[in-house]
Design a protein around this motif. Structure first.
Motif, PDB file in Angstrom:
ATOM      1  N   TYR A  14      26.145  42.376  40.252  1.00  0.00           N
ATOM      2  CA  TYR A  14      27.087  41.798  40.617  1.00  0.00           C
ATOM      3  C   TYR A  14      26.917  42.295  42.538  1.00  0.00           C
ATOM      4  O   TYR A  14      27.434  43.048  42.328  1.00  0.00           O
ATOM      5  N   THR A  98      43.109  38.969  40.497  1.00  0.00           N
ATOM      6  CA  THR A  98      42.192  37.870  39.885  1.00  0.00           C
ATOM      7  C   THR A  98      41.990  36.679  40.707  1.00  0.00           C
ATOM      8  O   THR A  98      40.698  36.441  41.356  1.00  0.00           O
ATOM      9  N   GLU A 102      38.362  35.723  42.956  1.00  0.00           N
ATOM     10  CA  GLU A 102      37.947  33.988  43.395  1.00  0.00           C
ATOM     11  C   GLU A 102      37.969  33.289  44.740  1.00  0.00           C
ATOM     12  O   GLU A 102      36.925  33.266  45.065  1.00  0.00           O
ATOM     13  N   SER A 107      33.835  35.843  42.088  1.00  0.00           N
ATOM     14  CA  SER A 107      33.985  35.047  40.536  1.00  0.00           C
ATOM     15  C   SER A 107      33.153  36.026  39.693  1.00  0.00           C
ATOM     16  O   SER A 107      33.491  36.456  38.624  1.00  0.00           O
ATOM     17  N   SER A 108      32.093  36.472  40.053  1.00  0.00           N
ATOM     18  CA  SER A 108      30.688  37.189  38.936  1.00  0.00           C
ATOM     19  C   SER A 108      31.230  38.260  38.286  1.00  0.00           C
ATOM     20  O   SER A 108      31.362  38.965  37.122  1.00  0.00           O
ATOM     21  N   ASP A 111      34.809  38.519  35.821  1.00  0.00           N
ATOM     22  CA  ASP A 111      34.272  37.880  34.833  1.00  0.00           C
ATOM     23  C   ASP A 111      33.850  39.109  34.271  1.00  0.00           C
ATOM     24  O   ASP A 111      33.905  39.441  32.704  1.00  0.00           O
ATOM     25  N   TYR A 112      33.105  39.613  34.872  1.00  0.00           N
ATOM     26  CA  TYR A 112      32.714  40.920  34.144  1.00  0.00           C
ATOM     27  C   TYR A 112      33.658  41.924  34.178  1.00  0.00           C
ATOM     28  O   TYR A 112      34.060  42.230  32.887  1.00  0.00           O
ATOM     29  N   GLN A 114      37.070  41.163  33.189  1.00  0.00           N
ATOM     30  CA  GLN A 114      37.635  40.539  32.209  1.00  0.00           C
ATOM     31  C   GLN A 114      37.061  40.729  30.758  1.00  0.00           C
ATOM     32  O   GLN A 114      37.791  40.417  29.831  1.00  0.00           O
ATOM     33  N   GLN A 115      35.807  41.252  30.388  1.00  0.00           N
ATOM     34  CA  GLN A 115      35.297  41.658  29.656  1.00  0.00           C
ATOM     35  C   GLN A 115      35.472  42.716  28.677  1.00  0.00           C
ATOM     36  O   GLN A 115      35.778  43.993  27.699  1.00  0.00           O
TER      37      GLN A 115
END
Length: 258
Positions: A14, A98, A102, A107-108, A111-112, A114-115
Motif C-alpha cells: 500500500y 473517506t 479518495e 483508495s487502496s 479499501d484496507y 474498510q476491512q
C-alpha cells in the motif's frame, strides 16, 4: 538486544499517495527518544512524541470484523517518558476521511481500512476522524510546514493513514499467535507468559503490551521509535515500557461472534 528495523514503508503493498511519497528526510539521523539536541529538525525527528504505539483490537462483537485477524486501533505518539498529549491541532480535525483518501490517490489504503479499521458502533468514519484528531495531529513530522508547498489540504492526514495501514501489515498478531498453537477458543484459556513468548519469538524478540478486560484478551500495543518522518521513516521496534494489563493465567481469547 539489537534493534529490529522495519524498513521504509514505501516498499509495502500500500504505497503512499502521489502527494506524500517522500518527506525528504532520510533515515540516517538518530531514532526518536535518542537525541537531546536543541537544534533538531522536528520535521525529520519525531518529538516530543517519539515513543510510538501501534495499537490493535481483538473486537469480538464488531460486525464484519475478520475472524482471522486483529484490527487497527491506531498509531499513538507517547512522549519518551510515557506521558502523552492529545488533540494537538483542532484546526486540522478533518472530516470525511473517506473523501480525503479518495481525492488524493489513496483508495487502496481506504479499501484496507474498510476491512481492518472498524468502529464498534459501525461508524468507521467516526473512529478514523477521532484517531487522526486525537493522535495524528500530535506528530511533529506531520506538521503542515513539513510538507511540500504544493501539497493539498489534508495531505499529512493521508500520509498518516497510509503509514498506519502499512505498519499494521507488518504486525500479524493473529498469525503469530496461531503459529504457536494459540487460537481463539470458547473453552481454552492461556497464560500471559505463553502469549508473550509466542509474540516475542515471532517478532524477533520484542515484547508487546497485552490488554485485557477482566480476563478477556482485547488489545495489544507494539512499541517503536522512529528514524526520520512518519511519512517514510524507519520504525525501530522496542520492548514495551509498560506492563500488560492481563492476569498471569486464565486468559480468555474468545472467537469473534460473526
Amino acid at each position: 538486544m539489537s534493534s529490529l528495523v522495519l524498513p521504509s514503508l514505501l516498499g509495502s503493498s500500500y504505497v503512499n499517495s502521489k502527494y506524500s511519497s517522500s518527506s525528504g528526510c532520510g533515515t540516517s539521523g538518530p531514532a526518536s527518544c535518542q537525541s537531546t539536541g536543541t537544534s533538531t529538525n522536528t520535521c525529520c525527528y519525531e518529538t516530543p512524541g517519539g515513543l510510538i504505539l501501534q495499537t490493535q483490537f481483538w473486537d469480538t462483537d464488531v460486525a464484519g470484523s475478520p475472524a482471522d485477524s486483529w484490527t487497527i486501533h491506531g498509531l499513538w505518539s507517547d512522549n519518551c517518558d510515557g506521558s502523552y498529549v492529545e488533540n494537538c491541532d483542532p484546526s486540522r480535525d478533518y472530516t470525511n476521511i473517506t473523501g480525503l483518501l479518495e481525492s488524493q490517490g489513496a483508495s487502496s489504503t481506504l479499501d484496507y481500512m474498510q476491512q481492518y479499521w472498524l468502529n464498534y458502533n459501525g461508524n468507521d468514519e467516526e473512529l478514523w476522524e477521532h484517531e487522526w484528531a486525537t493522535h495524528g495531529t500530535c506528530y511533529s513530522t506531520l506538521d503542515v510546514d513539513c510538507l511540500s508547498s504544493n501539497s493539498p489540504v489534508g495531505a499529512e492526514a493521508v500520509a498518516f493513514f497510509e503509514t498506519v495501514v502499512n505498519l499494521f501489515q507488518t504486525l500479524p498478531t493473529y498469525d503469530w499467535l496461531a503459529d504457536a498453537g494459540i487460537t481463539p477458543s470458547s473453552s481454552e484459556t492461556y497464560t500471559l507468559s505463553s502469549l508473550l513468548s509466542a509474540l516475542e519469538a515471532a517478532s524477533g524478540g520484542y515484547t508487546p503490551a497485552l490488554g485485557c478486560s477482566g480476563s478477556t484478551l482485547n488489545s495489544i500495543s507494539w512499541y517503536f521509535n522512529l528514524k526520520g518522518s512518519v511519512i517514510d521513516g524507519d520504525f525501530i521496534a522496542i520492548d514495551t515500557p509498560k506492563n500488560s494489563s492481563c492476569p498471569s493465567s486464565g486468559i480468555k481469547y474468545p472467537p469473534k461472534e460473526g
